[in-house]
Write a protein that holds these residues in place. Sequence first.
Motif, short mmCIF file in Angstrom:
data_model
loop_
_atom_site.label_atom_id
_atom_site.label_comp_id
_atom_site.label_asym_id
_atom_site.label_seq_id
_atom_site.Cartn_x
_atom_site.Cartn_y
_atom_site.Cartn_z
N ALA A 230 60.30 64.53 -45.15
CA ALA A 230 59.49 65.68 -44.74
C ALA A 230 58.24 65.18 -44.05
CB ALA A 230 59.12 66.52 -45.97
N THR B 24 67.11 67.51 -37.90
CA THR B 24 65.69 67.58 -38.23
C THR B 24 65.07 68.81 -37.59
OG1 THR B 24 65.54 65.16 -38.32
CG2 THR B 24 63.47 66.37 -38.04
N GLY B 25 64.33 69.57 -38.40
CA GLY B 25 63.56 70.68 -37.88
C GLY B 25 64.35 71.90 -37.48
N SER C 159 53.06 68.66 -39.70
CA SER C 159 52.69 68.66 -38.29
C SER C 159 51.35 67.97 -38.05
CB SER C 159 52.62 70.10 -37.77
OG SER C 159 51.71 70.87 -38.55
N THR D 203 58.18 69.60 -41.29
CA THR D 203 59.52 69.48 -40.71
C THR D 203 60.40 68.64 -41.62
OG1 THR D 203 58.62 69.65 -38.46
CG2 THR D 203 60.82 68.67 -38.70
N ARG E 124 62.51 73.66 -42.05
CA ARG E 124 61.05 73.80 -42.00
C ARG E 124 60.53 74.56 -43.23
NH1 ARG E 124 60.12 75.86 -35.74
NH2 ARG E 124 60.90 73.98 -34.69
N PRO F 176 65.26 75.51 -37.18
CA PRO F 176 64.33 76.63 -37.37
C PRO F 176 64.57 77.41 -38.67
CG PRO F 176 65.13 76.58 -35.11
CD PRO F 176 65.93 75.56 -35.86
N VAL G 292 56.52 76.13 -44.58
CA VAL G 292 55.13 76.35 -44.18
C VAL G 292 54.27 76.32 -45.44
CG1 VAL G 292 53.51 77.88 -43.03
CG2 VAL G 292 55.87 77.74 -42.22
N VAL H 84 53.00 73.33 -40.87
CA VAL H 84 54.46 73.31 -40.86
C VAL H 84 54.95 71.92 -41.25
CG1 VAL H 84 56.53 73.57 -39.43
CG2 VAL H 84 54.57 75.11 -39.10
#
Length: 250
Positions: free
Chosen positions: A85, A56-57, A88, A159, A63, A59, A65, A157
């Motif tokens: 998903a 998960t997540g 944030s 995740t 992710r 980088p 945006v 964002v």
Amino acid sequence: MLLSEMLTYTAAEFLDDRADLVDGEADNLWSDAFLCRQFNRATRILTRRAWVLIDTGNPTAGRIVLATGKSTYPLHKSVLYVYDAQPSTQDYPLGRATDSQLKNASNTNDLDAFDVGEAASLAGDALTGTTLSIATDAGTRILRVYPVPTSTENGVVVTLKVARMPVTFLTLDDTDAEPEIDEQWHEDICEYAAGKALTLPTVDSDQKVEGRRLLTEFAETVRLARQERVRAEMGSGRWGFSSTTAACGK
């Protein structure tokens, strides 16, 4: 295992292909570059077929945006499946639907193609606002969010929990690196590389038998890894009663 340790295990111990010479160039049948490529290939096979790499997540691959007016987002080429998903701005994952459901302006599933198209035309502009749902079948590695983000959601964002292949592969430029998959699979990918080495056209027939055996064992390892992952993801299987006749009463 570090890449340097994997090369030693595969070449020196398994293939017996490394010997210290008093003089002259080393007579290695299989180069480190070849073995490194096979390590990466085995890792791709294991992660793609058995989904042994879920996180998960990440980088790079985990992710996205949100951007104003943008409803679809490309997923990283390593992503095999998106489990959920979570923006944030909230504590729980988004809802999940199919791409056709998110694009159906009438929000019903019992209309024919003409009715759906007519409803979309009459609706005019797409609904915008806080993200409520996602669909992962908008295209090959394309994720759709719904509704279309506005300037309020711009920069949020999201995740992702994904099953994926490695983002970074092994290279001889960094022999202290490790594969992204769990250490329990490192010897298996080493033996896959040995199997590929022993089945090359330049290898004698006796060695090819051993090479095919190693590749068969690796295929069975992949099958068992997939079986273990499926078993781990099984739900509790509780009964779900929805009929009024199933209710207990006087």
